[in-house]
Motif scaffolding. Structure first.
Motif, PDB file in Angstrom:
ATOM      1  N   ASP A 118       0.822  -1.203   0.000  1.00  8.22           N
ATOM      2  CA  ASP A 118       0.000   0.000   0.000  1.00  8.22           C
ATOM      3  C   ASP A 118       0.856   1.253   0.000  1.00  8.22           C
ATOM      4  N   LEU A 119       1.923   1.241   0.795  1.00  5.73           N
ATOM      5  CA  LEU A 119       2.831   2.381   0.859  1.00  5.73           C
ATOM      6  C   LEU A 119       3.550   2.583  -0.464  1.00  5.73           C
ATOM      7  N   ALA A 120       3.898   1.466  -1.125  1.00  5.22           N
ATOM      8  CA  ALA A 120       4.582   1.567  -2.415  1.00  5.22           C
ATOM      9  C   ALA A 120       3.683   2.214  -3.463  1.00  5.22           C
ATOM     10  N   VAL A 121       2.396   1.906  -3.421  1.00  2.00           N
ATOM     11  CA  VAL A 121       1.458   2.467  -4.390  1.00  2.00           C
ATOM     12  C   VAL A 121       1.134   3.924  -4.061  1.00  2.00           C
ATOM     13  N   MET A 122       0.787   4.185  -2.802  1.00  2.00           N
ATOM     14  CA  MET A 122       0.313   5.516  -2.418  1.00  2.00           C
ATOM     15  C   MET A 122       1.446   6.495  -2.138  1.00  2.00           C
ATOM     16  N   GLY A 123       2.606   5.986  -1.714  1.00  2.81           N
ATOM     17  CA  GLY A 123       3.730   6.870  -1.420  1.00  2.81           C
ATOM     18  C   GLY A 123       3.639   7.568  -0.083  1.00  2.81           C
ATOM     19  N   GLU A 153     -10.817  14.847   9.847  1.00  6.78           N
ATOM     20  CA  GLU A 153      -9.657  15.715   9.634  1.00  6.78           C
ATOM     21  C   GLU A 153      -9.526  16.113   8.165  1.00  6.78           C
ATOM     22  N   VAL A 154      -9.848  15.173   7.252  1.00  5.57           N
ATOM     23  CA  VAL A 154      -9.845  15.523   5.826  1.00  5.57           C
ATOM     24  C   VAL A 154     -10.887  16.603   5.559  1.00  5.57           C
ATOM     25  N   ALA A 155     -12.075  16.445   6.143  1.00  2.90           N
ATOM     26  CA  ALA A 155     -13.132  17.438   5.966  1.00  2.90           C
ATOM     27  C   ALA A 155     -12.702  18.795   6.510  1.00  2.90           C
ATOM     28  N   ALA A 156     -12.075  18.791   7.677  1.00  2.00           N
ATOM     29  CA  ALA A 156     -11.655  20.045   8.290  1.00  2.00           C
ATOM     30  C   ALA A 156     -10.594  20.750   7.452  1.00  2.00           C
ATOM     31  N   SER A 211     -13.802   6.752  12.327  1.00  9.25           N
ATOM     32  CA  SER A 211     -12.708   7.520  12.923  1.00  9.25           C
ATOM     33  C   SER A 211     -11.330   6.937  12.610  1.00  9.25           C
ATOM     34  N   GLU A 212     -11.290   5.903  11.777  1.00  9.82           N
ATOM     35  CA  GLU A 212     -10.019   5.249  11.447  1.00  9.82           C
ATOM     36  C   GLU A 212      -9.124   6.189  10.646  1.00  9.82           C
ATOM     37  N   ARG A 213      -7.835   6.164  10.939  1.00  9.93           N
ATOM     38  CA  ARG A 213      -6.881   6.987  10.199  1.00  9.93           C
ATOM     39  C   ARG A 213      -6.513   6.248   8.909  1.00  9.93           C
ATOM     40  N   ALA A 214      -7.314   6.498   7.871  1.00 10.20           N
ATOM     41  CA  ALA A 214      -7.171   5.770   6.612  1.00 10.20           C
ATOM     42  C   ALA A 214      -6.799   6.672   5.453  1.00 10.20           C
ATOM     43  N   PHE A 215      -6.571   7.969   5.718  1.00 11.24           N
ATOM     44  CA  PHE A 215      -6.389   8.929   4.644  1.00 11.24           C
ATOM     45  C   PHE A 215      -5.020   9.587   4.715  1.00 11.24           C
ATOM     46  N   THR A 216      -4.588  10.093   3.554  1.00  7.60           N
ATOM     47  CA  THR A 216      -3.278  10.723   3.441  1.00  7.60           C
ATOM     48  C   THR A 216      -3.438  12.136   2.885  1.00  7.60           C
ATOM     49  N   GLU A 217      -2.314  12.816   2.732  1.00  6.19           N
ATOM     50  CA  GLU A 217      -2.325  14.145   2.131  1.00  6.19           C
ATOM     51  C   GLU A 217      -2.857  14.085   0.699  1.00  6.19           C
ATOM     52  N   ALA A 218      -2.655  12.965   0.021  1.00  4.42           N
ATOM     53  CA  ALA A 218      -3.188  12.826  -1.340  1.00  4.42           C
ATOM     54  C   ALA A 218      -4.708  12.915  -1.340  1.00  4.42           C
ATOM     55  N   ASP A 219      -5.348  12.366  -0.309  1.00  7.08           N
ATOM     56  CA  ASP A 219      -6.803  12.470  -0.210  1.00  7.08           C
ATOM     57  C   ASP A 219      -7.236  13.919  -0.022  1.00  7.08           C
ATOM     58  N   VAL A 220      -6.493  14.653   0.802  1.00  7.62           N
ATOM     59  CA  VAL A 220      -6.789  16.072   1.013  1.00  7.62           C
ATOM     60  C   VAL A 220      -6.680  16.828  -0.303  1.00  7.62           C
ATOM     61  N   GLN A 221      -5.633  16.565  -1.067  1.00  5.98           N
ATOM     62  CA  GLN A 221      -5.437  17.264  -2.333  1.00  5.98           C
ATOM     63  C   GLN A 221      -6.525  16.907  -3.340  1.00  5.98           C
TER      64      GLN A 221
END
Length: 341
Positions: free
Chosen positions: A27-32, A41-44, A67-77
């Motif tokens: 997953d890390l290799a794909v998403m970086g 937090e993404v919504a905020a 409430s799971e931490r499943a998102f990254t900065e890519a999701d925010v962008q």
């Protein structure tokens, strides 16, 4: 004004940080990046409501994460990019969700296709001279080598198909006041006795058979300027703007599938009339009738409806009405057999 993420999170390269499980490494290799944010937090960070964030996430085809931490900065962008279109007034939020759903459904299938292909390649690598002794290592190497060129190919293909779709819409606009409806010839090709055959084959053989069927149908349809709307394993739905091309596609599919002794027999039905294109699919009586006609057709034969027969040049084709028979959803129907003069 376009929205900008209000926070930033450090990207992590594969191999950074604590020891990871195999799924986490891939997953890390794909998403970086590692997931560090939850939905709230993404919504905020993007200035949208939690309900809007959930709608976009569901539209992509993923279950809610709570409430799971499943998102990254890519999701925010990504959310910020979508909402910038909404804020500019180009699209409203419902339209943005609709396009997101289309992307999610299309790319989910593409991702499954890619992974199944790469899995075969990993097996080849690990059984040959390039073996590393670790399937995970080979998979990580493939991901690293393929991600950038495949992304470029993906964007190129999307732009090409977008240009073709715009051209089709423009052509329809020249002859139709209602751009939501278009007159086409719809085709349905169905493998004979696929269920019984699949019970006799192993998983690899079934996969190879389906891939060969879809690939050959795609090639024939593309050559005659048609489009595959969808494939269902043992059947394909395609559409063309011309009835004669529909006949040519049907003949081509029968030739490359039904006349190949290594492939099952095939039946093809064609029906013509108005359909409604929506969400990458088409809807209307011709779609249903074309599918129903395959149950009437003999092996390696084509059956059409009267509307399609009426569109064929009489000096090139000879049609013959067959005895009326009940067709589910249409009552009694007189199918039409056709042949070239």
């Amino acid at each position: 004004m376009a929205r900008e993420p209000r926070g930033s999170h450090e990207k992590r390269a594969p191999g950074d940080g604590d020891e990871l499980s195999v799924p986490e490494r891939l997953d890390l290799a794909v998403m970086g990046q590692r997931p560090t944010l939850n939905a709230a937090e993404v919504a905020a960070e993007t200035g949208i409501t939690i309900d809007q964030a959930r709608r976009l996430w569901r539209a992509l085809g993923f279950p809610e994460m709570g409430s799971e931490r499943a998102f990254t900065e890519a999701d925010v962008q990504a959310v910020s990019a979508v909402m910038s279109i909404v804020d500019s007034g180009t699209l409203d939020f419902d339209m943005a969700v609709n396009l997101t759903r289309g992307a999610g459904q299309t790319l989910a299938r593409l991702a499954d296709w890619e992974v199944s292909t790469l899995a075969l390649r990993v097996e080849e690598i690990e059984s040959g001279d390039e073996a590393t002794g670790s399937r995970v290592s080979s998979a990580l190497r493939l991901i690293e080598e393929l991600t950038e060129p495949f992304e470029l190919t993906l964007v190129y293909a999307w732009r090409r198909h977008l240009a073709a779709a715009v051209a089709r819409m423009e052509a329809m606009g020249a002859v139709h006041d209602d751009l939501h409806t278009v007159d086409v010839t719809v085709g349905f090709a169905d493998l004979v006795s696929f269920t019984a055959l699949s019970n006799q084959l192993d998983r690899q053989q079934i996969g190879d058979l389906v891939e060969k069927f879809e690939t050959r149908c795609q090639d024939v349809v593309s050559v005659h300027h048609g489009r595959i709307i969808k494939s269902l394993g043992d059947s394909v739905l395609f559409v063309l703007n011309d009835a004669v091309q529909g006949i040519e596609v049907a003949e081509g599919i029968i030739q490359v599938i039904g006349r190949d002794p290594r492939m099952p027999d095939v039946r093809v039905g064609l029906a013509s009339g108005p359909v409604v294109p929506r969400l990458g699919d088409i809807f209307g009586p011709p779609v249903n009738l074309a599918a129903r006609l395959t149950a009437v057709a003999r092996r390696n034969r084509l059956i059409i409806d009267q509307a399609t027969a009426d569109l064929l040049p009489e000096d090139e084709f000879e049609s013959r009405r067959l005895p009326a028979r009940p067709v589910r959803g249409f009552g009694l129907v007189e199918p039409v057999a056709v042949r070239r003069r």
